[in-house]
Structure formats: structure tokens, C-alpha cells
Design an enzyme around this catalytic site. Structure first.
Site, PDB file in Angstrom:
ATOM      1  N   CYS A 220     -32.839  52.719 -67.616  1.00 21.80           N
ATOM      2  CA  CYS A 220     -33.038  51.681 -68.440  1.00 21.80           C
ATOM      3  C   CYS A 220     -33.912  52.002 -69.500  1.00 21.80           C
ATOM      4  O   CYS A 220     -34.830  53.018 -69.100  1.00 21.80           O
ATOM      5  CB  CYS A 220     -33.717  50.226 -67.884  1.00 21.80           C
ATOM      6  SG  CYS A 220     -34.110  49.027 -68.737  1.00 21.80           S
TER       7      CYS A 220
ATOM      8  N   HIS B  51     -25.771  34.679 -55.625  1.00 20.14           N
ATOM      9  CA  HIS B  51     -25.442  35.944 -54.799  1.00 20.14           C
ATOM     10  C   HIS B  51     -26.682  36.167 -53.595  1.00 20.14           C
ATOM     11  O   HIS B  51     -26.503  36.365 -52.595  1.00 20.14           O
ATOM     12  CB  HIS B  51     -25.394  37.180 -55.655  1.00 20.14           C
ATOM     13  CG  HIS B  51     -26.386  37.677 -56.362  1.00 20.14           C
ATOM     14  ND1 HIS B  51     -26.453  36.813 -57.551  1.00 20.14           N
ATOM     15  CD2 HIS B  51     -27.103  38.503 -56.773  1.00 20.14           C
ATOM     16  CE1 HIS B  51     -27.243  37.346 -58.281  1.00 20.14           C
ATOM     17  NE2 HIS B  51     -28.112  38.380 -57.742  1.00 20.14           N
TER      18      HIS B  51
ATOM     19  N   PHE C 151     -18.698  45.375 -59.707  1.00 17.97           N
ATOM     20  CA  PHE C 151     -19.793  45.729 -60.495  1.00 17.97           C
ATOM     21  C   PHE C 151     -20.119  47.267 -60.584  1.00 17.97           C
ATOM     22  O   PHE C 151     -20.070  47.982 -59.787  1.00 17.97           O
ATOM     23  CB  PHE C 151     -21.071  45.080 -59.724  1.00 17.97           C
ATOM     24  CG  PHE C 151     -21.388  43.752 -60.098  1.00 17.97           C
ATOM     25  CD1 PHE C 151     -20.485  42.616 -59.832  1.00 17.97           C
ATOM     26  CD2 PHE C 151     -22.735  43.602 -60.924  1.00 17.97           C
ATOM     27  CE1 PHE C 151     -20.743  41.604 -60.279  1.00 17.97           C
ATOM     28  CE2 PHE C 151     -22.915  42.226 -61.146  1.00 17.97           C
ATOM     29  CZ  PHE C 151     -22.224  41.102 -60.982  1.00 17.97           C
TER      30      PHE C 151
ATOM     31  N   CYS D 116     -38.306  43.228 -63.390  1.00 15.01           N
ATOM     32  CA  CYS D 116     -36.978  43.713 -62.734  1.00 15.01           C
ATOM     33  C   CYS D 116     -36.853  43.492 -61.161  1.00 15.01           C
ATOM     34  O   CYS D 116     -37.922  44.087 -60.523  1.00 15.01           O
ATOM     35  CB  CYS D 116     -36.858  45.085 -63.407  1.00 15.01           C
ATOM     36  SG  CYS D 116     -35.264  45.591 -62.777  1.00 15.01           S
ATOM     37  N   ASP D 117     -36.005  43.111 -60.763  1.00 12.75           N
ATOM     38  CA  ASP D 117     -35.698  42.942 -59.286  1.00 12.75           C
ATOM     39  C   ASP D 117     -34.489  43.702 -58.895  1.00 12.75           C
ATOM     40  O   ASP D 117     -33.925  43.389 -57.909  1.00 12.75           O
ATOM     41  CB  ASP D 117     -35.286  41.365 -59.078  1.00 12.75           C
ATOM     42  CG  ASP D 117     -34.256  40.835 -59.709  1.00 12.75           C
ATOM     43  OD1 ASP D 117     -33.615  41.451 -60.566  1.00 12.75           O
ATOM     44  OD2 ASP D 117     -34.147  39.554 -59.400  1.00 12.75           O
ATOM     45  N   THR D 118     -34.091  44.646 -59.815  1.00 10.22           N
ATOM     46  CA  THR D 118     -32.905  45.401 -59.526  1.00 10.22           C
ATOM     47  C   THR D 118     -33.133  46.933 -59.455  1.00 10.22           C
ATOM     48  O   THR D 118     -33.899  47.427 -60.179  1.00 10.22           O
ATOM     49  CB  THR D 118     -31.711  45.417 -60.717  1.00 10.22           C
ATOM     50  OG1 THR D 118     -31.459  44.052 -61.016  1.00 10.22           O
ATOM     51  CG2 THR D 118     -30.596  46.260 -60.439  1.00 10.22           C
TER      52      THR D 118
ATOM     53  N   GLU E 213     -23.881  43.193 -69.043  1.00  2.70           N
ATOM     54  CA  GLU E 213     -25.112  42.375 -68.917  1.00  2.70           C
ATOM     55  C   GLU E 213     -26.134  43.106 -69.505  1.00  2.70           C
ATOM     56  O   GLU E 213     -26.693  44.227 -68.819  1.00  2.70           O
ATOM     57  CB  GLU E 213     -25.552  41.965 -67.409  1.00  2.70           C
ATOM     58  CG  GLU E 213     -24.419  41.276 -67.113  1.00  2.70           C
ATOM     59  CD  GLU E 213     -24.790  40.774 -65.558  1.00  2.70           C
ATOM     60  OE1 GLU E 213     -25.638  41.004 -64.823  1.00  2.70           O
ATOM     61  OE2 GLU E 213     -24.030  39.448 -65.147  1.00  2.70           O
TER      62      GLU E 213
ATOM     63  N   CYS F 114     -40.678  45.934 -69.672  1.00  2.00           N
ATOM     64  CA  CYS F 114     -40.140  44.863 -68.635  1.00  2.00           C
ATOM     65  C   CYS F 114     -40.624  45.078 -67.401  1.00  2.00           C
ATOM     66  O   CYS F 114     -40.440  46.295 -66.886  1.00  2.00           O
ATOM     67  CB  CYS F 114     -38.608  45.082 -68.731  1.00  2.00           C
ATOM     68  SG  CYS F 114     -37.711  43.694 -67.828  1.00  2.00           S
TER      69      CYS F 114
END
Ligand code: SF4
Length: 219
Positions: free
Chosen positions: A31, A213, A25, A49-51, A123, A46
């Protein structure tokens, strides 16, 4: 170009059509739909977001002044820490993610990753056109963010969302090979998963994508 990378790590792809496949990865910082700062979340385009893609740099993150340097670190990450027994070159796979990877993924880097033998996946939120030499394109559209990348291998929609422009029916005629619904994470995950399952059962064009994951406790 200088590449700003949040982290690079080896794991299993946890989502979508390549779920379960070993991959490096390559998570770019930044972003175009959210600053990554919590104080800006409520006003961002957005908001779910969970990142983490900004802030404290993760494993192997930092600035890379050349594509050669960055691709080389991706390659050594694939090979592993035991230089005497590197992992096989077969099925080399890198997932470029973020943040929004298309802000930084250019032809120079794609050339270097391909030269190292990688199949290159992205992605993306789909608001920017993906370079044609990318091997696997996964688009995850967001409400209120006009979609530029309207074809690809996988369309992955977080479900359910209230906005009319984020309903699955809006995407069903776009030319993608796979259509996935991914239950919205959070306190309503169980309820959202049931809703996504029901939608897929009623509309078999769609498949369920779970975040494997998270379930098995890997990155
Ligand atoms: S577009 Fe993707 S990376 Fe950007 S804020 Fe939304 S979920 Fe996060």
C-alpha cells in the site's frame, strides 16, 4: 510486470453496494499509505487499517510473473475445487483489493480477467487514477491523502474521523452513484455505528455499510 499477491480466495463481498454477492477476492500486497508493519502505523498516512496485506503470504498468494498466470488462478478459484462440477460462469465477479490494488492492476491483467468473463471491481484509497476499463470503482478516501480518483460507483467513508478533510460533506458533490458510511471498527464500534446511523438518517444521500463478513464470521 511481476504481480505480488497476498491472497486469493472465494467468499461473499461483505461491504457496500455488492454486499452479499459471491466474489473472488484478489488481495494485492503493498500500500502507498502504510508499510503494513505495526511499528510504522503511528507515523503512517493511514493509521486505522484492519487488513493484513504484507507478511506471511495467505491462500494462493505469491509472485506471478504474467497476467495470464494470475488471471488463470483467479479463474480456477472461481470455478472451485471440484473440476468435474465448476461453478457457473454467470455473474463472475472479482474484487481487486489490498493494500492498494492500483499499484499493480494494469491493462494486461484487466484484459485477461475480462477475457475470462469477469466483472472487475476495485477497492481503492483513491490516491491513484483507476484504469477506465475497471467495471466497478469503490473509493475509500483517507485523511491526509490527496484524492485523485474523484468519480466512480461507490464512495465508502469510514466514520467518524476527526480530520476536517475526512468529513462526509467534503465528498457529497463528487459524482459517485452510491455514498456509504462505514462505522469505524474497534472498541467504539457500537458508538460509531449509532453515529453513522444518525448521519444517514439526517442526510439520506448516505447509506450505512456494515462489514457483514465480520458479523457472519467469513473472510
Ligand atoms: S489505504 Fe487501505 S490498505 Fe492502505 S493502509 Fe489504509 S486501509 Fe489499509
Amino acid at each position: 510486470m511481476t504481480y505480488t499477491v497476498h491472497e486469493i480466495f472465494y467468499t461473499l463481498q461483505g461491504e457496500g453496494a455488492h454486499s452479499g454477492r459471491p466474489a473472488v477476492f484478489l488481495r494485492f500486497a503493498g500500500c502507498n499509505l502504510w508499510s503494513g508493519q505495526e511499528q510504522h502505523r503511528a507515523s503512517a498516512v493511514c493509521r486505522f487499517c484492519d487488513t493484513e496485506f504484507v507478511g506471511q503470504v495467505g491462500l494462493n498468494g505469491g509472485k506471478f510473473s504474467t497476467a495470464v498466470e494470475l488471471a488463470s488462478l483467479v479463474n480456477t478459484t472461481w470455478q472451485g475445487s471440484d473440476a468435474t462440477r465448476p461453478r457457473s460462469d454467470a455473474q463472475k465477479f472479482v474484487v481487486c483489493t489490498g493494500g492498494e490494488p492500483i499499484l499493480q492492476l494494469d491493462e494486461s491483467l484487466l484484459d485477461e480477467l475480462h477475457s475470462a468473463g469477469f466483472e472487475v471491481a476495485v477497492e481503492t484509497n483513491g490516491t491513484l487514477a483507476v484504469p477506465t476499463s475497471v467495471d466497478w470503482v469503490c473509493v475509500s478516501p483517507k485523511a491526509n491523502a490527496p484524492l485523485q480518483q474523484r468519480h466512480g460507483d461507490e464512495l465508502k467513508l469510514v466514520y467518524p474521523q476527526d480530520e476536517p478533510e475526512a468529513q462526509p460533506a467534503r465528498f457529497e458533490k463528487l459524482p459517485f452513484t452510491h455514498y456509504f458510511l462505514q462505522p469505524m471498527d474497534g472498541e467504539n464500534l457500537a458508538e460509531n455505528t449509532r453515529a453513522a446511523i444518525n448521519y444517514c438518517l439526517n442526510k439520506p444521500q448516505w447509506k450505512l455499510s456494515m462489514q457483514m463478513h465480520k458479523a457472519v464470521g467469513i473472510e
